[in-house]
Design an enzyme around this catalytic site. Structure first.
Site, PDB file in Angstrom:
ATOM      1  N   ASP A   1       0.831  -1.205   0.000  1.00 12.13           N
ATOM      2  CA  ASP A   1       0.000   0.000   0.000  1.00 12.13           C
ATOM      3  C   ASP A   1       0.867   1.259   0.000  1.00 12.13           C
ATOM      4  O   ASP A   1       1.981   1.252   0.524  1.00 12.13           O
ATOM      5  CB  ASP A   1      -0.906  -0.037   1.248  1.00 12.13           C
ATOM      6  CG  ASP A   1      -2.115   0.869   1.095  1.00 12.13           C
ATOM      7  OD1 ASP A   1      -2.283   1.474   0.022  1.00 12.13           O
ATOM      8  OD2 ASP A   1      -2.897   0.974   2.058  1.00 12.13           O
ATOM      9  N   GLY A   2       0.312   2.335  -0.566  1.00 17.48           N
ATOM     10  CA  GLY A   2       0.978   3.633  -0.488  1.00 17.48           C
ATOM     11  C   GLY A   2       1.598   4.105  -1.796  1.00 17.48           C
ATOM     12  O   GLY A   2       2.301   5.118  -1.818  1.00 17.48           O
TER      13      GLY A   2
ATOM     14  N   GLY B   1       0.058   5.414  -4.377  1.00 20.66           N
ATOM     15  CA  GLY B   1      -0.546   6.692  -4.760  1.00 20.66           C
ATOM     16  C   GLY B   1       0.051   7.851  -3.965  1.00 20.66           C
ATOM     17  O   GLY B   1       0.405   8.900  -4.530  1.00 20.66           O
ATOM     18  N   ARG B   2       0.217   7.642  -2.650  1.00 21.70           N
ATOM     19  CA  ARG B   2       0.774   8.711  -1.809  1.00 21.70           C
ATOM     20  C   ARG B   2       2.229   8.987  -2.143  1.00 21.70           C
ATOM     21  O   ARG B   2       2.692  10.120  -2.116  1.00 21.70           O
ATOM     22  CB  ARG B   2       0.623   8.352  -0.324  1.00 21.70           C
ATOM     23  CG  ARG B   2      -0.745   8.722   0.233  1.00 21.70           C
ATOM     24  CD  ARG B   2      -1.029   8.031   1.515  1.00 21.70           C
ATOM     25  NE  ARG B   2      -1.404   6.641   1.291  1.00 21.70           N
ATOM     26  CZ  ARG B   2      -1.492   5.723   2.244  1.00 21.70           C
ATOM     27  NH1 ARG B   2      -1.204   6.049   3.488  1.00 21.70           N
ATOM     28  NH2 ARG B   2      -1.864   4.501   1.963  1.00 21.70           N
TER      29      ARG B   2
ATOM     30  N   HIS C   1       2.614   3.215  -8.852  1.00 23.57           N
ATOM     31  CA  HIS C   1       2.451   1.773  -9.107  1.00 23.57           C
ATOM     32  C   HIS C   1       3.671   1.228  -9.850  1.00 23.57           C
ATOM     33  O   HIS C   1       4.123   0.123  -9.597  1.00 23.57           O
ATOM     34  CB  HIS C   1       1.182   1.504  -9.930  1.00 23.57           C
ATOM     35  CG  HIS C   1      -0.088   1.866  -9.202  1.00 23.57           C
ATOM     36  ND1 HIS C   1      -0.301   1.516  -7.880  1.00 23.57           N
ATOM     37  CD2 HIS C   1      -1.191   2.544  -9.597  1.00 23.57           C
ATOM     38  CE1 HIS C   1      -1.496   1.958  -7.512  1.00 23.57           C
ATOM     39  NE2 HIS C   1      -2.048   2.591  -8.527  1.00 23.57           N
TER      40      HIS C   1
ATOM     41  N   SER D   1      -7.190  -6.068  -5.950  1.00 27.16           N
ATOM     42  CA  SER D   1      -8.300  -6.688  -5.225  1.00 27.16           C
ATOM     43  C   SER D   1      -9.569  -6.649  -6.074  1.00 27.16           C
ATOM     44  O   SER D   1      -9.661  -5.882  -7.045  1.00 27.16           O
ATOM     45  CB  SER D   1      -8.537  -5.961  -3.901  1.00 27.16           C
ATOM     46  OG  SER D   1      -9.213  -4.748  -4.143  1.00 27.16           O
TER      47      SER D   1
ATOM     48  N   LEU E   1      11.868 -19.708  -4.322  1.00 31.50           N
ATOM     49  CA  LEU E   1      10.730 -18.967  -3.745  1.00 31.50           C
ATOM     50  C   LEU E   1       9.466 -19.095  -4.593  1.00 31.50           C
ATOM     51  O   LEU E   1       9.535 -18.998  -5.820  1.00 31.50           O
ATOM     52  CB  LEU E   1      11.117 -17.484  -3.647  1.00 31.50           C
ATOM     53  CG  LEU E   1      10.019 -16.546  -3.165  1.00 31.50           C
ATOM     54  CD1 LEU E   1      10.125 -16.348  -1.661  1.00 31.50           C
ATOM     55  CD2 LEU E   1      10.081 -15.208  -3.862  1.00 31.50           C
TER      56      LEU E   1
ATOM     57  N   ARG F   1       1.758  -4.969   6.135  1.00 37.76           N
ATOM     58  CA  ARG F   1       1.043  -3.950   5.359  1.00 37.76           C
ATOM     59  C   ARG F   1       1.836  -2.660   5.443  1.00 37.76           C
ATOM     60  O   ARG F   1       2.185  -2.209   6.540  1.00 37.76           O
ATOM     61  CB  ARG F   1      -0.384  -3.728   5.858  1.00 37.76           C
ATOM     62  CG  ARG F   1      -1.111  -2.703   4.969  1.00 37.76           C
ATOM     63  CD  ARG F   1      -2.584  -2.624   5.189  1.00 37.76           C
ATOM     64  NE  ARG F   1      -3.178  -1.753   4.179  1.00 37.76           N
ATOM     65  CZ  ARG F   1      -4.405  -1.861   3.703  1.00 37.76           C
ATOM     66  NH1 ARG F   1      -5.181  -2.806   4.134  1.00 37.76           N
ATOM     67  NH2 ARG F   1      -4.866  -1.024   2.788  1.00 37.76           N
TER      68      ARG F   1
ATOM     69  N   ARG G   1      -5.483  -2.314   8.364  1.00 31.24           N
ATOM     70  CA  ARG G   1      -6.693  -3.117   8.094  1.00 31.24           C
ATOM     71  C   ARG G   1      -6.340  -4.201   7.077  1.00 31.24           C
ATOM     72  O   ARG G   1      -5.281  -4.161   6.459  1.00 31.24           O
ATOM     73  CB  ARG G   1      -7.837  -2.227   7.591  1.00 31.24           C
ATOM     74  CG  ARG G   1      -7.497  -1.431   6.368  1.00 31.24           C
ATOM     75  CD  ARG G   1      -8.669  -0.605   5.836  1.00 31.24           C
ATOM     76  NE  ARG G   1      -8.175   0.274   4.783  1.00 31.24           N
ATOM     77  CZ  ARG G   1      -7.796   1.539   4.979  1.00 31.24           C
ATOM     78  NH1 ARG G   1      -7.893   2.107   6.157  1.00 31.24           N
ATOM     79  NH2 ARG G   1      -7.325   2.254   3.970  1.00 31.24           N
ATOM     80  N   LEU G   2      -7.278  -5.152   6.934  1.00 29.16           N
ATOM     81  CA  LEU G   2      -6.981  -6.311   6.067  1.00 29.16           C
ATOM     82  C   LEU G   2      -7.497  -6.158   4.640  1.00 29.16           C
ATOM     83  O   LEU G   2      -7.040  -6.867   3.740  1.00 29.16           O
ATOM     84  CB  LEU G   2      -7.553  -7.598   6.679  1.00 29.16           C
ATOM     85  CG  LEU G   2      -6.808  -8.106   7.915  1.00 29.16           C
ATOM     86  CD1 LEU G   2      -7.446  -9.398   8.412  1.00 29.16           C
ATOM     87  CD2 LEU G   2      -5.336  -8.356   7.595  1.00 29.16           C
TER      88      LEU G   2
ATOM     89  N   GLU H   1       1.122 -13.680  12.272  1.00 32.91           N
ATOM     90  CA  GLU H   1       1.635 -12.499  12.979  1.00 32.91           C
ATOM     91  C   GLU H   1       1.556 -11.300  12.034  1.00 32.91           C
ATOM     92  O   GLU H   1       1.915 -11.411  10.856  1.00 32.91           O
ATOM     93  CB  GLU H   1       3.109 -12.731  13.382  1.00 32.91           C
ATOM     94  CG  GLU H   1       3.294 -13.854  14.365  1.00 32.91           C
ATOM     95  CD  GLU H   1       2.643 -13.558  15.722  1.00 32.91           C
ATOM     96  OE1 GLU H   1       2.654 -12.396  16.155  1.00 32.91           O
ATOM     97  OE2 GLU H   1       2.120 -14.510  16.335  1.00 32.91           O
TER      98      GLU H   1
HETATM   99  C1  FPP Z   1      -2.255   0.152  -3.237  1.00 36.24           C
HETATM  100  O1  FPP Z   1      -1.695   1.433  -3.189  1.00 36.24           O
HETATM  101  C2  FPP Z   1      -1.643  -0.583  -4.328  1.00 36.24           C
HETATM  102  C3  FPP Z   1      -2.297  -1.221  -5.314  1.00 36.24           C
HETATM  103  C4  FPP Z   1      -3.767  -1.278  -5.428  1.00 36.24           C
HETATM  104  C5  FPP Z   1      -1.573  -1.880  -6.411  1.00 36.24           C
HETATM  105  C6  FPP Z   1      -0.374  -2.616  -5.972  1.00 36.24           C
HETATM  106  C7  FPP Z   1       0.415  -2.966  -7.143  1.00 36.24           C
HETATM  107  C8  FPP Z   1       1.761  -2.910  -7.199  1.00 36.24           C
HETATM  108  C9  FPP Z   1       2.623  -2.544  -6.071  1.00 36.24           C
HETATM  109  C10 FPP Z   1       2.471  -3.309  -8.399  1.00 36.24           C
HETATM  110  C11 FPP Z   1       2.306  -4.760  -8.601  1.00 36.24           C
HETATM  111  C12 FPP Z   1       3.234  -5.300  -9.530  1.00 36.24           C
HETATM  112  C13 FPP Z   1       2.990  -6.383 -10.285  1.00 36.24           C
HETATM  113  C14 FPP Z   1       4.114  -6.980 -10.955  1.00 36.24           C
HETATM  114  C15 FPP Z   1       1.662  -6.945 -10.501  1.00 36.24           C
HETATM  115  P1  FPP Z   1      -2.638   2.695  -3.376  1.00 36.24           P
HETATM  116  O2  FPP Z   1      -2.679   3.037  -4.815  1.00 36.24           O
HETATM  117  O3  FPP Z   1      -3.966   2.430  -2.760  1.00 36.24           O
HETATM  118  O4  FPP Z   1      -1.850   3.772  -2.572  1.00 36.24           O
HETATM  119  P2  FPP Z   1      -2.493   5.013  -1.790  1.00 36.24           P
HETATM  120  O5  FPP Z   1      -3.267   4.412  -0.628  1.00 36.24           O
HETATM  121  O6  FPP Z   1      -1.299   5.773  -1.340  1.00 36.24           O
HETATM  122  O7  FPP Z   1      -3.358   5.755  -2.748  1.00 36.24           O
END
Ligand code: FPP
Length: 264
Positions: free
Chosen positions: A38-39, A41-42, A55, A83, A149, A206, A212-213, A225
């Site tokens: 997460d994060g 966008g920020r 992203h 998701s 892995l 996270r 949150r989940l 954990e």
């Molecule tokens: C949440 O951050 C992130 C996502 C919904 C997308 C996660 C995807 C990646 C990290 C890239 C994945 C890479 C591959 C190879 C599939 P957010 O956009 O909600 O961030 P914010 O809460 O700061 O807005």
């Protein structure tokens, strides 16, 4: 002069990381780590960049953390990449996210092969665009015999949806007389989930300070954990993963019971 100083500092940091890695490897490692990335966008907003730039940077973190987790000896890394709720985002952002597996696997598949990584995918793959599906399927096929892995992407994944699908399959088997309702156990439910071939996560991470989940692995995380960090996913690095592993190794997992000396 200044360059020399920074090179030395970087070397000191990586020596420190190597030491931490060795210490961690001498203790019980989490076999399966799941991450809510997460994060992004920020991260982009802080730099006045479009959200998708976050992203894209997050994708590079995926590469870095996969390599390091493999080197440490983690067995499975499950990453929440998209998701079932993420379809609500702006069309352009969704399109960008759907293109990321293609770019990631197109660029890094040879490296993943070299690292002996096995790519897996869970989620409703059928409703993904063709280009997303085919790049993923190709990587899954090509890496199927690797035994390093397991890199498990959760793509168009939602835990409630997964549980509903499992219930539907079980009810169908009961109706068909293949299973009696008395046979419905936790093991049977687990064996109908998308993670049926994987161990349950030992550690959930996270990033970005959210606690949150978000509909992620609700069944599988029952005894996992949790570790939350303020670090935004694009800034998450090897040191952060070591922090999480070290904290995990200090935890006392009791699964609802008591440990030896606590009994009296
Ligand atoms: C949440 O951050 C992130 C996502 C919904 C997308 C996660 C995807 C990646 C990290 C890239 C994945 C890479 C591959 C190879 C599939 P957010 O956009 O909600 O961030 P914010 O809460 O700061 O807005």
């Amino acid at each position: 002069m200044l360059n020399k100083f920074f090179r030395k500092k970087k070397k000191m940091i990586s020596n420190d990381l190597m030491e931490r890695k060795q210490v961690a490897q001498s203790q019980q490692l989490p076999s399966h780590i799941a991450i809510i990335m997460d994060g992004n966008g920020r991260w982009a907003k802080k730099r006045t960049l479009p959200r998708v730039a976050g992203h894209h940077e997050g994708m590079k973190t995926v590469k870095k953390i996969t390599k390091f987790a493999n080197e440490v000896g983690i067995n499975t890394l499950t990453l929440y990449a998209f998701s079932t709720e993420n379809w609500k985002r702006p069309k352009l952002e969704v399109e960008f996210l759907m293109r990321l597996p293609e770019e990631f696997l197109g660029t890094y598949l040879p490296e993943l092969m070299e690292q002996n990584v096995q790519v897996k995918m869970m989620g409703n793959i059928d409703s993904l665009p063709e280009y997303t599906k085919s790049s993923i399927n190709k990587a899954v096929e090509q890496t199927a015999n690797n035994d390093g892995l397991i890199l498990n992407f959760a793509m168009n994944y939602g835990s409630r949806d997964e549980i509903v699908q499992a219930v539907q399959k079980i009810v169908y088997d009961v109706q068909e007389g293949k299973v009696s309702s008395n046979d419905i156990t936790e093991e049977l439910v687990s064996s109908h989930l998308m993670t049926k071939d994987l161990k349950e996560p030992d550690l959930l991470i996270r990033t970005s300070g959210e606690v949150r989940l978000s509909n992620f692995m609700l069944w599988q995380l029952a005894y996992t954990e949790f570790w939350f960090t303020e670090t935004l996913w694009p800034d998450f690095d090897e040191e952060c993963l070591m922090d999480a592993i070290e904290i995990y190794q200090k935890r006392n997992r009791r699964y609802g019971g008591l440990k030896g000396e606590e009994v009296n």
